[in-house]
Write a protein that holds these residues in place. Sequence first.
Motif, PDB file in Angstrom:
ATOM      1  N   ASP A  68       0.984  -1.242  -0.027  1.00 39.13           N
ATOM      2  CA  ASP A  68       0.026   0.112  -0.018  1.00 39.13           C
ATOM      3  C   ASP A  68       0.763   1.149  -0.027  1.00 39.13           C
ATOM      4  OD1 ASP A  68      -1.968   1.659   0.369  1.00 39.13           O
ATOM      5  OD2 ASP A  68      -2.637   1.199   2.154  1.00 39.13           O
ATOM      6  N   GLY A  69       0.951   1.989  -0.923  1.00 40.12           N
ATOM      7  CA  GLY A  69       1.768   3.241  -1.371  1.00 40.12           C
ATOM      8  C   GLY A  69       1.012   4.290  -0.253  1.00 40.12           C
ATOM      9  N   ASP A  70       0.031   4.270   0.367  1.00 39.71           N
ATOM     10  CA  ASP A  70      -0.630   5.392   1.124  1.00 39.71           C
ATOM     11  C   ASP A  70      -0.020   5.077   2.759  1.00 39.71           C
ATOM     12  OD1 ASP A  70      -2.073   7.561   2.154  1.00 39.71           O
ATOM     13  OD2 ASP A  70      -4.089   6.230   2.288  1.00 39.71           O
ATOM     14  N   PHE A  71       1.162   5.332   2.657  1.00 38.27           N
ATOM     15  CA  PHE A  71       1.972   5.227   4.000  1.00 38.27           C
ATOM     16  C   PHE A  71       1.368   5.933   5.508  1.00 38.27           C
ATOM     17  CE2 PHE A  71       5.695   4.788   6.666  1.00 38.27           C
ATOM     18  CZ  PHE A  71       5.726   3.429   7.022  1.00 38.27           C
ATOM     19  N   TYR A  72       0.765   7.235   4.897  1.00 37.32           N
ATOM     20  CA  TYR A  72       0.403   8.231   6.161  1.00 37.32           C
ATOM     21  C   TYR A  72      -1.080   7.895   6.197  1.00 37.32           C
ATOM     22  CZ  TYR A  72       4.693  10.553   7.342  1.00 37.32           C
ATOM     23  OH  TYR A  72       6.256  10.283   7.622  1.00 37.32           O
ATOM     24  N   GLU A  73      -1.716   7.226   5.386  1.00 40.52           N
ATOM     25  CA  GLU A  73      -3.265   6.767   5.437  1.00 40.52           C
ATOM     26  C   GLU A  73      -3.969   7.926   5.428  1.00 40.52           C
ATOM     27  OE1 GLU A  73      -3.734   4.452   9.203  1.00 40.52           O
ATOM     28  OE2 GLU A  73      -2.981   2.739   8.180  1.00 40.52           O
ATOM     29  N   TYR A  74      -3.719   8.750   4.255  1.00 39.56           N
ATOM     30  CA  TYR A  74      -4.604   9.748   3.969  1.00 39.56           C
ATOM     31  C   TYR A  74      -5.940   9.342   3.715  1.00 39.56           C
ATOM     32  CZ  TYR A  74      -1.178  13.906   3.958  1.00 39.56           C
ATOM     33  OH  TYR A  74      -0.374  14.459   4.070  1.00 39.56           O
ATOM     34  N   ASP A  75      -6.107   8.072   3.230  1.00 40.47           N
ATOM     35  CA  ASP A  75      -7.508   7.614   2.934  1.00 40.47           C
ATOM     36  C   ASP A  75      -8.385   7.598   3.937  1.00 40.47           C
ATOM     37  OD1 ASP A  75      -6.721   7.047   0.353  1.00 40.47           O
ATOM     38  OD2 ASP A  75      -6.383   5.118   0.538  1.00 40.47           O
ATOM     39  N   LEU A  76      -7.883   7.823   4.968  1.00 36.45           N
ATOM     40  CA  LEU A  76      -8.804   7.619   6.487  1.00 36.45           C
ATOM     41  C   LEU A  76      -9.461   9.259   6.583  1.00 36.45           C
ATOM     42  CD1 LEU A  76      -6.499   6.093   9.147  1.00 36.45           C
ATOM     43  CD2 LEU A  76      -8.272   5.121   7.997  1.00 36.45           C
ATOM     44  N   LEU A 354      13.201   1.123  -1.944  1.00 36.68           N
ATOM     45  CA  LEU A 354      11.799   1.218  -1.586  1.00 36.68           C
ATOM     46  C   LEU A 354      11.495   2.205  -0.684  1.00 36.68           C
ATOM     47  CD1 LEU A 354      11.469  -2.816  -1.254  1.00 36.68           C
ATOM     48  CD2 LEU A 354      10.411  -1.392  -3.202  1.00 36.68           C
ATOM     49  N   VAL A 355      12.156   2.456   0.280  1.00 36.06           N
ATOM     50  CA  VAL A 355      12.030   3.349   1.234  1.00 36.06           C
ATOM     51  C   VAL A 355      11.967   4.963   0.793  1.00 36.06           C
ATOM     52  CG1 VAL A 355      12.795   4.565   3.478  1.00 36.06           C
ATOM     53  CG2 VAL A 355      12.695   2.144   3.358  1.00 36.06           C
ATOM     54  N   GLU A 356      13.060   5.188  -0.059  1.00 35.62           N
ATOM     55  CA  GLU A 356      13.130   6.527  -0.823  1.00 35.62           C
ATOM     56  C   GLU A 356      12.069   6.571  -1.683  1.00 35.62           C
ATOM     57  OE1 GLU A 356      16.382   8.494  -2.045  1.00 35.62           O
ATOM     58  OE2 GLU A 356      17.657   7.439  -0.518  1.00 35.62           O
ATOM     59  N   MET A 357      11.447   5.651  -2.650  1.00 33.72           N
ATOM     60  CA  MET A 357      10.295   5.626  -3.291  1.00 33.72           C
ATOM     61  C   MET A 357       8.919   5.898  -2.532  1.00 33.72           C
ATOM     62  SD  MET A 357      11.292   2.071  -5.474  1.00 33.72           S
ATOM     63  CE  MET A 357       9.682   1.942  -6.111  1.00 33.72           C
ATOM     64  N   LEU A 358       8.973   5.384  -1.412  1.00 31.52           N
ATOM     65  CA  LEU A 358       7.900   5.705  -0.404  1.00 31.52           C
ATOM     66  C   LEU A 358       8.097   7.115  -0.103  1.00 31.52           C
ATOM     67  CD1 LEU A 358       5.050   4.417   0.846  1.00 31.52           C
ATOM     68  CD2 LEU A 358       6.727   3.649   2.788  1.00 31.52           C
ATOM     69  N   ALA A 359       9.089   7.242   0.413  1.00 31.07           N
ATOM     70  CA  ALA A 359       9.302   8.755   0.910  1.00 31.07           C
ATOM     71  C   ALA A 359       8.684   9.739  -0.073  1.00 31.07           C
ATOM     72  CB  ALA A 359      10.782   9.133   1.293  1.00 31.07           C
ATOM     73  N   ASN A 360       9.137   9.540  -1.378  1.00 33.69           N
ATOM     74  CA  ASN A 360       8.716  10.745  -2.461  1.00 33.69           C
ATOM     75  C   ASN A 360       7.290  10.555  -2.625  1.00 33.69           C
ATOM     76  OD1 ASN A 360      11.288  11.758  -3.632  1.00 33.69           O
ATOM     77  ND2 ASN A 360      11.783   9.787  -4.645  1.00 33.69           N
ATOM     78  N   LEU A 361       6.714   9.370  -2.570  1.00 29.70           N
ATOM     79  CA  LEU A 361       5.055   9.344  -2.676  1.00 29.70           C
ATOM     80  C   LEU A 361       4.421  10.188  -1.477  1.00 29.70           C
ATOM     81  CD1 LEU A 361       4.767   5.575  -3.891  1.00 29.70           C
ATOM     82  CD2 LEU A 361       4.569   7.619  -5.307  1.00 29.70           C
ATOM     83  N   THR A 362       5.120   9.672  -0.274  1.00 30.22           N
ATOM     84  CA  THR A 362       4.288  10.219   0.716  1.00 30.22           C
ATOM     85  C   THR A 362       4.479  12.016   0.919  1.00 30.22           C
ATOM     86  OG1 THR A 362       4.760   8.480   1.930  1.00 30.22           O
ATOM     87  CG2 THR A 362       4.048  10.191   3.643  1.00 30.22           C
ATOM     88  N   ALA A 363       5.555  12.466   0.176  1.00 29.28           N
ATOM     89  CA  ALA A 363       5.698  13.746   0.096  1.00 29.28           C
ATOM     90  C   ALA A 363       4.708  14.444  -0.913  1.00 29.28           C
ATOM     91  CB  ALA A 363       7.088  14.301  -0.194  1.00 29.28           C
TER      92      ALA A 363
END
Length: 453
Positions: A68-76, A354-363
């Motif tokens: 799941d790319g929504d690591f900070y759970e914005y969908d909530l 993977l973590v750098e990718m996720l950090a980019n997506l989260t930002a």
Amino acid sequence: MEWFKKIKHITHLMKQVDFKELSQISEKIDLPRIMKSVGELNDDQLKGLTKLLTEKAKKGQHKLPPIDGDFYEYDLKLTFEERAIQMKVRNFMETEVEPIANEYWKRAEFPMEIIPKLAKLNISGVAYEGYGCPNLSFVMEGVIAEEIARVDVSISTFFGVHSGLAMGSIYLCGSDAQKEEWLPKMQEMKAIGAFGLTEPNVGSGVAGGMETTCKKVGDEWILNGQKKWIGNATFADVIIIWARDIDSNQVKGFLVKKGNPGYKAEKIEDKMALRTVQNALITITDCKIPESDRLQKANSFRDTAKVLRMTRAGVAWQALGCGRGAYESALKYTKKREQFGKPIAKFQLIQNHLVEMLANLTAMKAMVYRLSELQDQGLLTDEQASLAKVFCSMRTRDVVSRAREVMGGNGILLEYDVARFVADAEAIYSYEGTKEINTLIVGRAITGYSAFA
């Protein structure tokens, strides 16, 4: 007899229900609403839900976290109703589009058969009021753009051109009569729209250097010129054509209908990105358009810019969706691909990517979410939209590059999807304003000096 069976079945269920546990659950969630939603699921969705709720890891098997790319759970942050729309779009993309995406991309053809199915989602003209449109928030419009691009950026582009640029031009610049004529059937996708602004010789400088011209002669306008890279134009029912008035030197907009004499659309071949999108080179030769088909509220490029400002936020969301699709595909791959006797997801360097990718997506998600909140509040500025487009299109490039890297040689194969995301990211990087132009828009806003040539 049928009623007796139902009563017997209900009695059997009642014996198995732990009412204390049921009461505790109802305190945490809206149980009636959940039951209603479950009742609306089809057989395949019910089977998937049942499997998800009941499946347990095999003994001794390491239980892996969900992809799941929504690591900070914005969908909530979404309401229950908004979440339902999001999942409806996601299910459509995963069941109807994902299985055919690579084949159509490879053939550079558009899957016309999905249009009636896409229409049933009732998402065209997402944020518009009236004319059968959903009148949802701009945040929700962005979420939908992300969900579509997460599976196929080409379909996201098709939808963005139709629902955003074409419908948006009519919604913002059309007369009441034009809105009544076109928006309801475009909302139902019974008529498909295209948007003709970019030209063969003028892209970034189209505001002041537009070569397509229009001249009023009696009750008609005569249009001449060319447009290039126009998505949907080979099969669209109505094409928004922007042209410079020879007499006033102001930009005006026109509704050009399919089959109009003097209008010709040729498919652009041999693209390396967005191959499913049917981009066209449009040639307009003494094309006669009645005054009734001139966008009545489009009288200068400032009016064109209103449409671009509204849709540029959607492109930033689209960039997020493209990156998320690549990241989730790569993450899934690293959990299955084994080297030296173990999944490559266990390796430190792979996890770093993977973590750098996720950090980019989260930002990116934080930026676009706030951008759409500003849009919902009527506070969005050109420079805010431009900053998001610049940042997200750059970060998406980095995400898809890392996704390809962690997959090694398989990353360039279409069957693993990431190669398609890598190519399509290049188109996102360029359209709706290049990095350079959007950078100068932001630069002018923060310094007070214009650096445009």
